[in-house]
Design a protein around this motif. Sequence first.
Motif, mmCIF file in Angstrom:
data_model
loop_
_atom_site.group_PDB
_atom_site.id
_atom_site.type_symbol
_atom_site.label_atom_id
_atom_site.label_comp_id
_atom_site.label_asym_id
_atom_site.label_seq_id
_atom_site.Cartn_x
_atom_site.Cartn_y
_atom_site.Cartn_z
ATOM 1 N N SER A 30 0.813 -1.210 0.000
ATOM 2 C CA SER A 30 0.000 0.000 0.000
ATOM 3 C C SER A 30 0.853 1.269 0.000
ATOM 4 O O SER A 30 0.399 2.332 -0.445
ATOM 5 C CB SER A 30 -0.928 0.011 1.214
ATOM 6 N N GLY A 31 2.068 1.159 0.503
ATOM 7 C CA GLY A 31 2.939 2.323 0.515
ATOM 8 C C GLY A 31 3.717 2.510 -0.773
ATOM 9 O O GLY A 31 4.423 3.510 -0.937
ATOM 10 N N PRO A 34 2.432 5.788 -3.108
ATOM 11 C CA PRO A 34 2.841 7.062 -2.496
ATOM 12 C C PRO A 34 4.364 7.247 -2.469
ATOM 13 O O PRO A 34 4.866 8.345 -2.734
ATOM 14 C CB PRO A 34 2.265 6.962 -1.073
ATOM 15 N N LEU A 266 -2.501 6.813 3.219
ATOM 16 C CA LEU A 266 -1.112 7.268 3.175
ATOM 17 C C LEU A 266 -0.957 8.503 2.292
ATOM 18 O O LEU A 266 -0.212 9.424 2.622
ATOM 19 C CB LEU A 266 -0.214 6.136 2.647
ATOM 20 N N THR A 269 -2.212 11.399 4.268
ATOM 21 C CA THR A 269 -1.410 11.707 5.453
ATOM 22 C C THR A 269 -0.023 12.224 5.106
ATOM 23 O O THR A 269 0.436 13.246 5.631
ATOM 24 C CB THR A 269 -1.271 10.450 6.340
ATOM 25 N N LEU A 270 0.654 11.529 4.208
ATOM 26 C CA LEU A 270 2.049 11.844 3.906
ATOM 27 C C LEU A 270 2.211 12.872 2.792
ATOM 28 O O LEU A 270 3.114 13.707 2.837
ATOM 29 C CB LEU A 270 2.800 10.561 3.537
#
Length: 298
Positions: A30-31, A34, A266, A269-270
Amino acid sequence: MERASNLQHLTTSNNLSGWLNGFIGVVIFSGSLPATRVAVLEFDPVFLTLARASIAGVIALCVLLLLQAKRPDRSQIFPLLIVAMGVVVGFPLLTALALQHVTSAHSIVFLGMLPLSTAAFAVLRGGERPRPAFWLFSILGSALVVAFAVSQGLTASPRGDVLMFLAVIICGLGYAEGAKLSRTLGGWQVISWALVLSLPVMATLAVYFAPSSFANISTPAWLGLAYVSLFSMLIGFVFWYRGLAQGGIAAVGQLQLLQPFFGLALAATLLHETVSIGMFAVTGAVILCVIAAKKFAK
């Protein structure tokens, strides 16, 4: 009677382990988008693809040598090359190119089609035969994601959307082929050998396409490269291929429908990207499809 009971217990245990390993793999993956989005802002997408595969390949080679892993036999070389084409080269390159045209939040929505792609190749390459109701819920989940993407205006960047669609197709092939091979070679061995087979070409090209200077590359871009190299390219696959092999490619593959949820969180948020209520509504709907598809996977 006791033997049948033990066999049923073992099967249930494998299924549970498969879903747990698959879930861990999905969380790690999932990361990926991003992190790629952050890295591709400062690294050329071609170099990024080559560098992440080269870094992961060196680590994989060290692990294989340290653990004295058994070499794949001749019949396993071609499937490993398919894995390399799908998940080492194809998906990372196509997504990196796509992320030059679309945001990570937009591209993550396309990942909702990955379970359907993986399930299709599970039939073509893995010999699995899910029940008709499975396909109904799998197609429904993918259709919800595609419909949402269309509602956001695919014409805004047709090139980015086409690249993401192609990435989903080739990634599904790499997932299914790797999971099939994991049953005989082992999950971490499959991705490690695929990376090692790709290493000579990828490392050579990485040197050729390397920028003249790295002086202006920021810390976030380096962290993005580190994440996609270590986690997206290697560690995530250790859990993912093991989960697919244990619980079934088509069944556990439906967990990918959860990936947009984690990825969107993410991205918001990021990267401080806009994540609409509609995105979460679609994610909630496809989660229900995952639950339903799991019931009819076998």
